[in-house]
Design an enzyme around this catalytic site. Structure first.
Site, PDB file in Angstrom:
ATOM      1  CB  SER A  78      18.718 -69.703 -63.583  1.00 56.46           C
ATOM      2  OG  SER A  78      19.106 -69.664 -62.239  1.00 56.46           O
TER       3      SER A  78
ATOM      4  CG  ASP B 265      24.704 -55.415 -69.039  1.00 57.52           C
ATOM      5  OD1 ASP B 265      24.086 -55.501 -70.116  1.00 57.52           O
ATOM      6  OD2 ASP B 265      24.132 -55.288 -67.932  1.00 57.52           O
TER       7      ASP B 265
ATOM      8  CE  LYS C 127      14.819 -69.792 -60.604  1.00 60.59           C
ATOM      9  NZ  LYS C 127      15.970 -69.322 -59.822  1.00 60.59           N
TER      10      LYS C 127
END
Length: 411
Positions: free
Chosen positions: A315, A326, A340
């Protein structure tokens, strides 16, 4: 920063024109407001919130209006009946994260995210293709962690009763109880025989951050372990980071293993400590509209960073990990994360109850949808289950790999 509107509290976790047209074409007329009991009004309010905000505009391929009408035809004159009928209505969505929370459960959830919990200290999930409960992660310092429960363990029974038909909240309610009382869990773990564990319930103070300056290969390494994204996490991480900066840390290891997530906003704020002028996360609503959360102009530190992750990293933890990976701000070491990628909001309801609704999904800055897939580390290092005392010690091969990775970046 842009946020999804109409949402009171976002958890890591408009009127439908088609439905209106259906109502008009079929000639349904809504009874006068005075004809409804207070309990029926609760059901109607839950229906309205889901109709307006739920991520899946097909409502699990059903006519959501007919679902409401069918429920309102039944006698609903007590709060217990209202809660039961509301839960049945929401179960038709087949989404374990969209759920009604009776007063006691709602209060417990709010307490949990604010920094305190009464129970055994387990974060749990339920997969669509698995009727048993799955452990996301035990909470640091909890009875569940001391008993050795691990991510991916399956809870098959609670006090001898099968968990196959339990919702997440029903299971959580059965594991909660007065401090000092015992709950027995049946556990299945890959590679071992099924076993039972007796856990003594207690009040758990959620102090999510541990930090320490360490000397590794003649380098000063700031080690920070974050156990949960609750109401204390942002300030505690900020304080830990500033202290380690003053102590002259050369680089950092941020340990997110077994961190089940929590508050979305906490994950975003902590990402801002490490990132300059970059996208942290995209959220996507049911219309496919992208909203983004951005970092500010200056991170608190530019020093090298390595993240430790595993199957219990979920999460909000995955939002932070995805943002740092990224944006090429950190190397990830460990195992694939939980997966999740859905966001829930909490809504207050009458009589002290609440409603959690899946309102959006998130994508990493490079538009990876990680729901049920997780984030793959840059360096995969597997390990047997560790106790909390073994974390970040010579017995912890993932930690040792993270140290080597960080030291290489400092030389």
């Amino acid at each position: 920063m842009r946020k999804i509107g109409l949402l009171r509290v976002v958890l890591l976790r408009g009127i439908c024109a088609i439905c209106v047209a259906t109502i008009l074409n079929l000639g349904f007329a809504q009874p006068p407001a005075l004809a409804f009991t207070e309990q029926q009004k609760l059901v109607m309010e839950v229906w309205r919130i889901v109709n307006r905000a739920y991520l899946d505009e097909t409502f699990n391929h059903q006519n959501w209006w007919f679902t409401r009408e069918k429920v309102l035809k039944r006698p609903i004159n007590t709060w217990g009946t209202a809660y039961e009928e509301t839960q049945k209505m929401l179960q038709t969505l087949d989404d374990p994260y969209t759920r009604f929370l009776p007063p006691e459960q709602y209060q417990s959830l709010q307490t949990n995210t604010s920094g305190e919990l009464l129970g055994v200290g387990l974060q749990i999930a339920k997969d669509d293709d698995n009727q048993y409960l799955r452990v996301i992660a035990p909470i640091e310092g909890s009875p569940a962690e001391r008993a050795g429960l691990s991510p991916k363990d399956e809870i098959t029974t609670i006090n001898g009763i099968s968990t196959q038909t339990f919702s997440l909240d029903e299971a959580a309610a059965r594991m909660r109880g007065p401090a000092g009382t015992i709950v027995t869990l049946g556990i299945e773990r890959m590679g071992t025989d099924s076993f039972e564990v007796n856990l003594t319930r207690e009040r758990i103070n959620l102090n999510p951050v541990f930090s320490e300056l360490r000397s590794e290969n003649n380098k000063k390494i700031g080690y920070i372990r974050l156990g949960q994204f609750n109401g204390n996490a942002v300030e505690d991480i900020h304080q830990a980071l500033m202290t380690l900066e003053k102590q002259g840390s050369d680089g950092y290891i941020l340990d997110l293993r077994n961190n089940p997530g929590g508050l979305l906003q906490a994950g975003i704020e902590i990402a801002r400590f490490w990132l300059n002028e970059s996208t942290i996360v995209y959220t996507v609503n049911r219309q496919g509209v992208l909203e983004s959360f951005e970092a500010g102009t200056a991170a608190l530190t530019q020093k090298p960073l390595v993240l430790l992750v595993n199957g219990g990293t979920a999460s909000a933890s995955e939002i932070l990990a995805g943002a740092l990976q990224d944006n090429h701000r950190a190397q990830l070491v460990g195992e694939t994360t939980f997966g999740k990628g859905l966001i829930q909001s909490l809504f207050d309801l009458p009589h002290g109850s609440g409603l959690a609704v899946t309102v959006a999904k998130y994508e990493t800055p490079e538009h990876h949808d990680i729901n049920k897939l997780g984030i793959t580390p840059d360096q995969i290092v597997t390990t047997e289950s560790l106790t909390r005392e073994q974390f970040s010690t010579p017995e912890d091969v993932q930690y040792q790999a993270a140290v080597k990775t960080l030291v290489r970046s400092l030389t």
